[in-house]
Design a protein around this motif. Structure first.
Motif, mmCIF file in Angstrom:
data_model
loop_
_atom_site.group_PDB
_atom_site.id
_atom_site.type_symbol
_atom_site.label_atom_id
_atom_site.label_comp_id
_atom_site.label_asym_id
_atom_site.label_seq_id
_atom_site.Cartn_x
_atom_site.Cartn_y
_atom_site.Cartn_z
ATOM 1 N N THR A 15 25.367 22.262 -22.738
ATOM 2 C CA THR A 15 25.173 23.654 -22.357
ATOM 3 C C THR A 15 24.491 23.691 -20.998
ATOM 4 O OG1 THR A 15 22.970 23.825 -23.341
ATOM 5 C CG2 THR A 15 24.871 24.297 -24.786
ATOM 6 N N ASP A 16 24.464 24.872 -20.397
ATOM 7 C CA ASP A 16 23.770 25.032 -19.119
ATOM 8 C C ASP A 16 22.307 24.638 -19.263
ATOM 9 O OD1 ASP A 16 26.142 25.937 -18.107
ATOM 10 O OD2 ASP A 16 25.511 28.032 -17.902
ATOM 11 N N THR A 17 21.696 25.033 -20.371
ATOM 12 C CA THR A 17 20.281 24.716 -20.599
ATOM 13 C C THR A 17 20.071 23.210 -20.673
ATOM 14 O OG1 THR A 17 20.030 26.807 -21.798
ATOM 15 C CG2 THR A 17 18.303 25.155 -22.102
ATOM 16 N N ASP A 18 20.982 22.495 -21.350
ATOM 17 C CA ASP A 18 20.897 21.035 -21.422
ATOM 18 C C ASP A 18 20.959 20.421 -20.023
ATOM 19 O OD1 ASP A 18 20.824 21.155 -24.210
ATOM 20 O OD2 ASP A 18 22.989 20.802 -24.417
ATOM 21 N N CYS A 19 21.903 20.913 -19.208
ATOM 22 C CA CYS A 19 22.070 20.394 -17.844
ATOM 23 C C CYS A 19 20.821 20.665 -17.005
ATOM 24 C CB CYS A 19 23.290 21.018 -17.183
ATOM 25 S SG CYS A 19 24.864 20.534 -17.912
ATOM 26 N N LEU A 79 23.514 18.552 -12.888
ATOM 27 C CA LEU A 79 24.070 19.886 -12.646
ATOM 28 C C LEU A 79 25.531 19.865 -12.202
ATOM 29 C CD1 LEU A 79 21.069 21.692 -10.923
ATOM 30 C CD2 LEU A 79 21.728 21.711 -13.324
ATOM 31 N N GLU A 80 26.100 18.667 -12.026
ATOM 32 C CA GLU A 80 27.492 18.577 -11.574
ATOM 33 C C GLU A 80 28.465 19.346 -12.460
ATOM 34 O OE1 GLU A 80 28.734 14.581 -10.743
ATOM 35 O OE2 GLU A 80 27.133 14.285 -9.277
ATOM 36 N N PRO A 81 28.336 19.277 -13.802
ATOM 37 C CA PRO A 81 29.265 20.073 -14.634
ATOM 38 C C PRO A 81 29.132 21.580 -14.387
ATOM 39 C CG PRO A 81 28.100 18.452 -15.977
ATOM 40 C CD PRO A 81 27.477 18.436 -14.622
ATOM 41 N N MET A 82 27.930 22.035 -14.105
ATOM 42 C CA MET A 82 27.721 23.461 -13.846
ATOM 43 C C MET A 82 28.324 23.869 -12.508
ATOM 44 S SD MET A 82 23.846 23.919 -15.311
ATOM 45 C CE MET A 82 23.728 25.628 -14.829
ATOM 46 N N VAL A 83 28.181 23.007 -11.519
ATOM 47 C CA VAL A 83 28.766 23.298 -10.207
ATOM 48 C C VAL A 83 30.278 23.423 -10.354
ATOM 49 C CG1 VAL A 83 29.165 22.414 -7.875
ATOM 50 C CG2 VAL A 83 26.893 22.216 -8.904
ATOM 51 N N GLU A 84 30.894 22.504 -11.082
ATOM 52 C CA GLU A 84 32.342 22.565 -11.307
ATOM 53 C C GLU A 84 32.737 23.818 -12.082
ATOM 54 O OE1 GLU A 84 35.190 20.917 -10.334
ATOM 55 O OE2 GLU A 84 33.738 20.141 -8.903
ATOM 56 N N LYS A 115 16.695 24.913 -5.445
ATOM 57 C CA LYS A 115 15.300 25.010 -5.028
ATOM 58 C C LYS A 115 14.452 25.772 -6.051
ATOM 59 C CE LYS A 115 12.561 26.726 -1.136
ATOM 60 N NZ LYS A 115 12.620 27.491 0.110
ATOM 61 N N ASN A 116 15.068 26.756 -6.704
ATOM 62 C CA ASN A 116 14.326 27.613 -7.634
ATOM 63 C C ASN A 116 14.746 27.438 -9.086
ATOM 64 O OD1 ASN A 116 12.722 29.224 -5.670
ATOM 65 N ND2 ASN A 116 14.760 29.734 -4.914
ATOM 66 N N ILE A 117 15.419 26.340 -9.405
ATOM 67 C CA ILE A 117 15.939 26.138 -10.757
ATOM 68 C C ILE A 117 14.826 26.150 -11.808
ATOM 69 C CG2 ILE A 117 15.914 23.613 -10.805
ATOM 70 C CD1 ILE A 117 18.969 25.409 -11.944
ATOM 71 N N HIS A 118 13.646 25.721 -11.409
ATOM 72 C CA HIS A 118 12.518 25.714 -12.354
ATOM 73 C C HIS A 118 12.083 27.124 -12.741
ATOM 74 C CE1 HIS A 118 10.741 26.025 -8.351
ATOM 75 N NE2 HIS A 118 9.697 26.602 -8.930
ATOM 76 N N LYS A 119 12.497 28.122 -11.971
ATOM 77 C CA LYS A 119 12.152 29.515 -12.258
ATOM 78 C C LYS A 119 13.226 30.223 -13.089
ATOM 79 C CE LYS A 119 9.737 30.089 -7.858
ATOM 80 N NZ LYS A 119 9.756 30.825 -6.581
ATOM 81 N N PHE A 120 14.357 29.563 -13.303
ATOM 82 C CA PHE A 120 15.471 30.205 -13.999
ATOM 83 C C PHE A 120 15.068 30.573 -15.424
ATOM 84 C CE2 PHE A 120 19.191 29.774 -16.825
ATOM 85 C CZ PHE A 120 19.939 30.842 -16.345
ATOM 86 N N GLN A 121 15.154 31.867 -15.745
ATOM 87 C CA GLN A 121 14.809 32.335 -17.090
ATOM 88 C C GLN A 121 15.863 33.274 -17.642
ATOM 89 O OE1 GLN A 121 10.944 34.110 -16.750
ATOM 90 N NE2 GLN A 121 9.925 32.170 -16.405
#
Length: 196
Positions: free
Chosen positions: A4-8, A20-25, A58-64
């Motif tokens: 899942t996105d959360t796993d990535c 994150l490569e699967p998400m980029v694709e 850069k801000n992935i740690h803020k993703f909620q």
């Protein structure tokens, strides 16, 4: 089993640089399509696409948020708005280039936009007509239409991206559809005739 996105995201935050490569694709096509339709051409779209991913990383740690693609759309939306403010000087696509190019227009020098999802689904001719009709929409209507139709974004999420009420988004979509129906009336009538 697909991650899942959360796993990535968790794997990326845990130190896996390629997580994150699967998400980029997965999100490359809808995100790029949205940006391309909201900008003036491929060069702008390429730059904004790259900047969107740069800011997301850069801000992935803020993703909620619950929906990563909508988060990317919001970042891209902000970048498009920022670029439009910086580039207030508009040049007509039909303006003569002058100089060595003679009577060629700026439009003649732009790269072809490629195949859009609408062109794939409905044939190149109809897709081009829809793309041309969408250009006639106001920027707010165009964005609501693009997010909804190409990004499958909910009206609630579009309202958050545009910083307006859901009712305003619904009204913008209604105005967009009404205008598109009017512009594409002849094509719609031909399609109805062909199907009967």
């Amino acid at each position: 089993m697909d991650k899942t996105d959360t796993d990535c995201i968790n794997a990326y935050l845990g130190g896996d640089a390629n997580a994150l490569e699967p998400m980029v694709e997965k999100y490359k096509r809808p995100l790029y399509s949205f940006i391309l339709k909201m900008t003036e051409g491929r060069e702008d779209a390429d730059e904004i696409f790259q900047e969107t991913w740069f800011r997301a990383l850069k801000n992935i740690h803020k993703f909620q948020h619950k929906n990563f693609l909508n988060w990317l759309f919001r970042i891209a939306h902000n970048l498009v708005i920022d670029r439009a403010r910086r580039n207030k000087k508009n040049v007509s696509m039909q303006s003569s280039m002058g100089g060595e190019d003679g009577d060629n227009t700026l439009e003649d020098h732009l790269a072809a936009p490629g195949i859009s999802p609408a062109e794939e689904a409905g044939g190149a001719g109809l897709g081009e007509q829809i793309d041309e009709a969408v250009k006639e929409l106001s920027p707010d209507q165009k964005e609501v239409f693009m997010l909804r139709m190409y990004g499958n974004t909910s009206f609630k999420e579009i309202a958050q991206i545009q910083k307006c009420s859901i009712n305003t988004c619904l009204a913008r979509m209604q105005y967009a559809l009404t205008k598109l129906r009017s512009i594409l009336k002849e094509e719609y009538d031909e399609l109805q005739e062909a199907m009967s």
